[in-house]
Each structure stands twice: as C-alpha cells, then as structure tokens.
Scaffold this active site. Structure first.
Site, PDB file in Angstrom:
ATOM      1  N   SER A 112       0.799  -1.223   0.000  1.00  0.00           N
ATOM      2  CA  SER A 112       0.000   0.000   0.000  1.00  0.00           C
ATOM      3  C   SER A 112       0.835   1.277   0.000  1.00  0.00           C
ATOM      4  CB  SER A 112      -0.960  -0.052   1.183  1.00  0.00           C
ATOM      5  OG  SER A 112      -1.872   1.002   1.113  1.00  0.00           O
ATOM      6  N   HIS A 113       0.714   2.062   1.052  1.00  0.00           N
ATOM      7  CA  HIS A 113       1.358   3.374   1.115  1.00  0.00           C
ATOM      8  C   HIS A 113       2.743   3.303   1.752  1.00  0.00           C
ATOM      9  CE1 HIS A 113      -0.898   2.234   4.583  1.00  0.00           C
ATOM     10  NE2 HIS A 113      -0.101   2.972   5.311  1.00  0.00           N
ATOM     11  N   ASP A 276      -2.290   6.481  -3.444  1.00  0.00           N
ATOM     12  CA  ASP A 276      -1.152   5.851  -2.777  1.00  0.00           C
ATOM     13  C   ASP A 276      -0.499   4.768  -3.629  1.00  0.00           C
ATOM     14  OD1 ASP A 276      -3.188   3.972  -2.599  1.00  0.00           O
ATOM     15  OD2 ASP A 276      -2.417   3.147  -0.717  1.00  0.00           O
ATOM     16  N   ASP A 278      -0.746   1.569  -4.065  1.00  0.00           N
ATOM     17  CA  ASP A 278      -1.539   0.590  -4.813  1.00  0.00           C
ATOM     18  C   ASP A 278      -2.876   1.151  -5.304  1.00  0.00           C
ATOM     19  OD1 ASP A 278      -2.436   0.761  -2.173  1.00  0.00           O
ATOM     20  OD2 ASP A 278      -3.320  -1.235  -2.239  1.00  0.00           O
ATOM     21  N   ASP A 280      -5.535   2.620  -3.806  1.00  0.00           N
ATOM     22  CA  ASP A 280      -6.838   2.554  -3.149  1.00  0.00           C
ATOM     23  C   ASP A 280      -7.125   3.746  -2.243  1.00  0.00           C
ATOM     24  OD1 ASP A 280      -5.035   1.779  -1.243  1.00  0.00           O
ATOM     25  OD2 ASP A 280      -5.999  -0.129  -0.754  1.00  0.00           O
ATOM     26  N   ARG A 281      -6.095   4.539  -1.922  1.00  0.00           N
ATOM     27  CA  ARG A 281      -6.339   5.705  -1.063  1.00  0.00           C
ATOM     28  C   ARG A 281      -6.481   6.975  -1.891  1.00  0.00           C
ATOM     29  NH1 ARG A 281      -3.110   5.362   4.569  1.00  0.00           N
ATOM     30  NH2 ARG A 281      -3.596   3.185   5.001  1.00  0.00           N
ATOM     31  N   LYS A 375     -11.329  -0.124  -1.350  1.00  0.00           N
ATOM     32  CA  LYS A 375     -11.432   1.320  -1.477  1.00  0.00           C
ATOM     33  C   LYS A 375     -10.776   1.709  -2.792  1.00  0.00           C
ATOM     34  CE  LYS A 375      -7.530   1.769   1.682  1.00  0.00           C
ATOM     35  NZ  LYS A 375      -7.430   0.942   2.884  1.00  0.00           N
TER      36      LYS A 375
HETATM   37  C1  G1P Z   1      -4.284   1.286   8.090  1.00  0.00           C
HETATM   38  C2  G1P Z   1      -5.479   2.196   8.213  1.00  0.00           C
HETATM   39  C3  G1P Z   1      -6.743   1.439   7.849  1.00  0.00           C
HETATM   40  C4  G1P Z   1      -6.600   0.828   6.464  1.00  0.00           C
HETATM   41  C5  G1P Z   1      -5.324  -0.001   6.391  1.00  0.00           C
HETATM   42  C6  G1P Z   1      -5.075  -0.518   4.979  1.00  0.00           C
HETATM   43  O1  G1P Z   1      -4.413   0.205   8.986  1.00  0.00           O
HETATM   44  O2  G1P Z   1      -5.571   2.734   9.514  1.00  0.00           O
HETATM   45  O3  G1P Z   1      -7.833   2.312   7.922  1.00  0.00           O
HETATM   46  O4  G1P Z   1      -7.699   0.025   6.157  1.00  0.00           O
HETATM   47  O5  G1P Z   1      -4.206   0.779   6.787  1.00  0.00           O
HETATM   48  O6  G1P Z   1      -4.911   0.512   4.062  1.00  0.00           O
HETATM   49  P1  G1P Z   1      -3.667   0.153  10.404  1.00  0.00           P
HETATM   50  O7  G1P Z   1      -2.208   0.377  10.141  1.00  0.00           O
HETATM   51  O8  G1P Z   1      -4.233   1.302  11.201  1.00  0.00           O
HETATM   52  O9  G1P Z   1      -4.006  -1.179  10.987  1.00  0.00           O
HETATM   53 ZN    ZN Z   2      -3.308   1.330  -0.375  1.00  0.00          ZN
END
Ligand code: G1P
Ligand code: ZN
Length: 542
Positions: A112-113, A276, A278, A280-281, A375
């Site tokens: 992800s990010h 981000d 991948d 989705d954000r 998302k």
């Molecule tokens: C974090 C975000 C959550 C999101 C997840 C995946 O998770 O807080 O809302 O769904 O990344 O993108 P966390 O690190 O808080 O468990």
């Molecule tokens: Zn992501």
C-alpha cells in the site's frame, strides 16, 4: 513439470489489517513467499480449473513474486491466471477484474502506502471471489496453515514475459497478460458523467493529480488526460517506480506536501488529488482547502446522487469506527442505514455484498463504493469531479455549505510510529484496565460519558471481532480513540484519533489542532502517551 518442494514453516506469517507485510529481505528468505502462497491455496477449496487474478503495485520484488505465484497457481490446479501487463494492477482494478470475469479470487502484491525498495516493504494479500479482501476466517486459516506447512507445489517452467500482452500457456494453465487500465477505465466511465467533467475541464477548471510514482500513474493518465481532456502534465509522477522515487507513496499532508503547498498557493489549481502505492487511497484538496477523509465520505455521500451511477440514491453508508461521525449525520438526513465497522476494508465486504450499503469510508484516506470490494482512490477523485461539474461551485463552497448544514466534525489522527512494542502493548493494556472507572470522570470541561473496547457484531454473518480499539466518548459528542496499527513492519504504531463535533457555524474556521487542543491533552493524561512511549510529539499528524 510440477515439483513438490519440502519446506519448513515460519511462525510470523499472520496477515494483518491488509494481508502479510514485511520488509523485502524478510520476504526474500528461503521459501518465505512460497510458504505463504501455498498456505493461501491450502486454505481454499474448489478452485481447480478456475481463474486467479494476479497483480501488484509495481514495487520492488513485485515481478519476482508474480512469477512464483503464476507457477504455483499452475502447480495447484488453477485453470487460468489473469495478470496485469508488467505485473501491474491497482488494488481496485484487481478487485474489478475478479468480479467482472467471475474469477475464483486474486493475489495482490502490495504494501500500500509503505515505502518500496530493496530494504523497504512488500506484501501479499488474498482477495476472494467477491473481489474483496479475504475474511478473518480465511486469514486465520492461512495463518494456521503457515505454521505447519511442510511442502509447496510449483511448476519448473520458464518465466512468463509479463510485458507482452496476450494468451500464453504454462504447464497446462492459461496465462492471460491483460491491459491493467482498460476494464477499470470503462467501469469509471459507466459510473460518472464524463462529458460533464470534460466540459468543466475544457471551461478552464484546473485539475492536478499526483500519482506519487506509484500504480495510479497509468490509470490517471488514461482517465484524466486522455478521456477527460486535462492538459498533458496534469498527472504528476505518473511512472510507477519500484522504489516510488524514494518517497512514501502515502497521500497525506506530510508525504504529498508539494501538492498541498501548490493547492494553498496564490495560483492554485481548482482541484488537487493524489493516490497511494496501490491506488486505493485518496487525498482531496480544493483551492485553499484540504478535505479530511472523514469529511469526504460524508460529502460524497450527501452528493453522490448527482453522478449517474448513484442517481437512484444510496442503500446505506458504512464507516470504520475511528472515522469521524460526519457521515452519520448525512445518513440520518437521507434516512438510510449507517454502520460502524472495525478498521480495515475487509469488514465492509459483507455489508456491500448484502446490498445494505453503497458508500464506505475510512479516516485513513480510503473511500469506495459497491462498484468494487476495495477502497478506490481514483473513484473518489472522479466522484468529486462529477459533483463539482454538476454543482458548479468550488470545493471550498461545497465544504463550508456542508458544515453549515450538518455541523463540523473537527478531526485529527496522531500517529506515534516505531514505538517499542512492549511499551505500546502496555499502554493499551493500561487503558483497557481503566475502562470501568472512566465513565463520569471529569477532565477540565470534559466529562467521560462511556468508554469501551470496540467489538463488532457483523449483522450479516454474525461473526464477532473484538479488541478493535479503545473508545472514550465525552458528553457533547467529542471522543478519543486509541488503537495499534495492524499494517506496520517495524515496532508498533500507536494511532490516536481525536474528534469534536461543532454545530455552530460561527465556529467552523478554527485551526483543527487548536479546536482539539483540550482533547489532545486529555488523551495524553488518560493514556500516558509521553511517559510510556518516551515521545513528546506524534511522528505524523493527519
Ligand atoms: C491502516 C489504516 C486502515 C486501512 C489499512 C489498509 O491500517 O488505519 O484504515 O484500512 O491501513 O490501508 P492500520 O495500520 O491502522 O491497521
Ligand atoms: Zn493502499
């Protein structure tokens, strides 16, 4: 030829909020990825001859694991794999492919990010046939299997050329290398009024999008520049790079600061957005105004009927528990259901599948709808653009009018990253122990109304998920929430979510941290953040 290779289990392959995430060198240990992928397959039933979607966000190690996953899919009996060209598929695009082509499931490679590169993060997650992240039942089964696994199956065929589109074959399994963008762009065109957005842009409305050298580059180029006519150059950092150019591909005010500064500058474009690693954000910024993700969920829900795909209205709204209550007020006005789920997109799947909700959102820059089961960053951008084109008002006007109508939920999240794990667990244990004594206690002007450890009863399958965050609610609607991140790869990350509801429109232009100052102090007083973590200030404030 199919080989069965003996292996020894690892004890740490427990999927977190969103799949298994570790540093690349950790994933490069002998059979580490193979063990996990075989554990996924061993936890599933009935996929013989069926289709598996495979793709990732293009980060370092993506191509290597894609080759492994293809060869293991063939060895385990899948009939076909669909792979994004170059190994690229944004998370929402992968979700869409699974749904559109009736695939059995998908393997998405992403962290992800989180940053990418030889010593940075990598991740693997499994999505089920509804296109959404595997349920806890499946992820628990994968973890259980990973602890006892003693062999995996893999084809010894040559690597597939991931850059050459078309149909190939590997050990009797079909491999389709597909355009990663086309199906997704088509879906967006079906949901939104592209001619109206195009006309708006042609009329001089300036849009910029920062792809953060991550997966949305090719998607945003095609959709915003080619199909909607934004001038070339409107999409910045559009080449997906294995290390995201050395940046965190996290669309927040810290890591997308250049975009933020441009949007706050004297010659700011009308609309700025980012996504981000991948895809989705989302980050949404109007000329001179940042829209918090919690507000964005509420505002998109209140206006979604203006887009063709949502003209019939919404079935309901779901938000994760730490997300602000702004969406609740919209649901109340619309007379539709509102659901409060634990953090993580997987909890929205049942509600979406059951047709109980249409829009879902998380405070962590995640917004999406029933069009996929993830998302979706570009979806949020396009819904905003559609709304802006129809209402013909600025982002700032839409936001301030929304607050005037519904009240404003001042909201901020404070993250303390790479905290000592024992200290973080101690902090949460201590909070939990205080829960019975908190109601009724006064802290300055604030009185605790209720305090609990959030548990979710899924209204569809009646599963119960406990320990999803400590909530302290004050009289008048303010609250503080504490939870530990389930996506980090080193130490613990403490997240503190702070919210205050302000109905009075004459008090809607206070700086956020100032509006929350007393709650921030009380959060520390109750949890002992400074004394327990040794940190004076959060690592990131969003
Ligand atoms: C974090 C975000 C959550 C999101 C997840 C995946 O998770 O807080 O809302 O769904 O990344 O993108 P966390 O690190 O808080 O468990
Ligand atoms: Zn992501």
């Amino acid at each position: 030829m199919i080989n069965t290779v003996s292996t020894t289990p690892y004890s740490d392959q427990k999927p977190g909020t969103s799949g298994l995430r570790k540093k690349v060198p950790h994933f490069q240990q002998k059979n580490y990825a193979e063990n996990f992928i075989q554990s996924i397959f061993d936890s599933l039933e009935g996929f013989l001859g069926k289709t598996l979607v495979i793709g990732g966000d293009g980060r370092y190690y993506n191509r290597d694991v894609i080759q492994i996953a293809i060869k293991m899919a063939a060895a385990n009996g899948f009939g076909k794999v669909m792979v994004g060209r170059g190994g690229i598929l944004s998370t929402p695009a992968a979700s869409h492919l699974i749904r559109k082509y009736g695939a059995f499931g998908g393997i998405i490679l992403s962290a992800s990010h989180n940053p990418g590169g030889p010593t940075e993060d990598f991740g693997i997650k499994y999505n089920a046939s509804n296109g959404g992240p595997a349920s806890e039942k499946i992820t628990d089964a994968i973890f259980a299997r990973s602890k006892v696994i003693d062999s995996y199956r893999i084809s010894d065929a040559d690597d597939i050329d991931l850059d050459m589109p078309g149909i190939k074959s590997l050990d009797g399994m079909e491999v389709a290398i597909v355009d990663p963008v086309e199906d997704y762009a088509e879906l967006m065109e079906a949901l939104f009024d592209f001619p109206a957005i195009r006309a708006k842009i042609q009329g001089g409305f300036r849009v910029i999008f920062d792809a953060m050298s991550a997966v949305t580059g090719p998607y945003a180029k095609e959709i915003l520049e080619n199909r909607l006519g934004a001038p070339k150059g409107s999409v910045k950092n559009f080449m997906p790079l294995p290390d995201f150019g050395g940046h965190h591909p996290d669309p927040n005010l810290v890591h997308a600061k250049d975009l933020y500064d441009e949007m706050m500058g004297p010659d700011a474009p009308d609309f700025g957005a980012a996504s981000d690693g991948d895809g989705d954000r989302n980050l949404i910024i109007g000329k001179g105004i940042f829209v918090t993700p919690s507000d964005s969920v509420a505002m998109l829900s209140a206006n979604a009927h203006l887009a063709p795909g949502y003209a019939k209205g919404l079935a309901g709204i779901a938000r994760s528990m730490p997300t602000s209550g702004a969406a609740d007020r919209v649901a109340e006005k619309l007379g539709i259901g509102i659901y409060e789920t634990p953090t993580g997109w997987k909890f929205f799947g049942n509600l979406l599948d059951a047709g109980m909700v249409t829009i879902c959102g998380e405070e962590s820059a995640g917004t999406g709808s029933s069009h996929v089961r993830e998302k979706d960053g570009l979806w949020a951008v396009l819904l905003w653009l559609n709304i802006l084109a129809v209402r013909n008002e600025s982002v700032k006007d839409i936001v301030t009018k929304h607050w005037a109508a519904f009240g404003r939920n001042y909201y901020s999240r404070h993250d303390y990253e790479e905290v000592d794990t024992a200290a973080a667990n101690g902090l949460v244990d201590n909070l939990r122990a205080q829960l019975p004594t908190l109601p009724g206690r006064k802290f300055g002007d604030l009185t605790v109304q209720t305090a609990d450890d959030f548990a979710y009863n899924d209204p569809v399958d009646h599963s119960v998920s406990e320990h999803q965050g400590i909530r302290i609610l004050f009289e008048g609607g303010s609250r503080v929430v504490f939870r530990l991140s389930g996506t980090g790869t080193s130490g613990a990350t403490l997240r503190v979510y702070i919210e205050r509801y302000e109905p009075d429109a004459s008090r809607h232009d206070i700086e956020t941290q100032e509006a929350l100052a007393d709650l921030i102090l009380v959060a520390d007083e109750i949890a002992g953040i400074k004394s327990r973590t040794g940190r004076d200030t959060p690592s990131v404030i969003t």
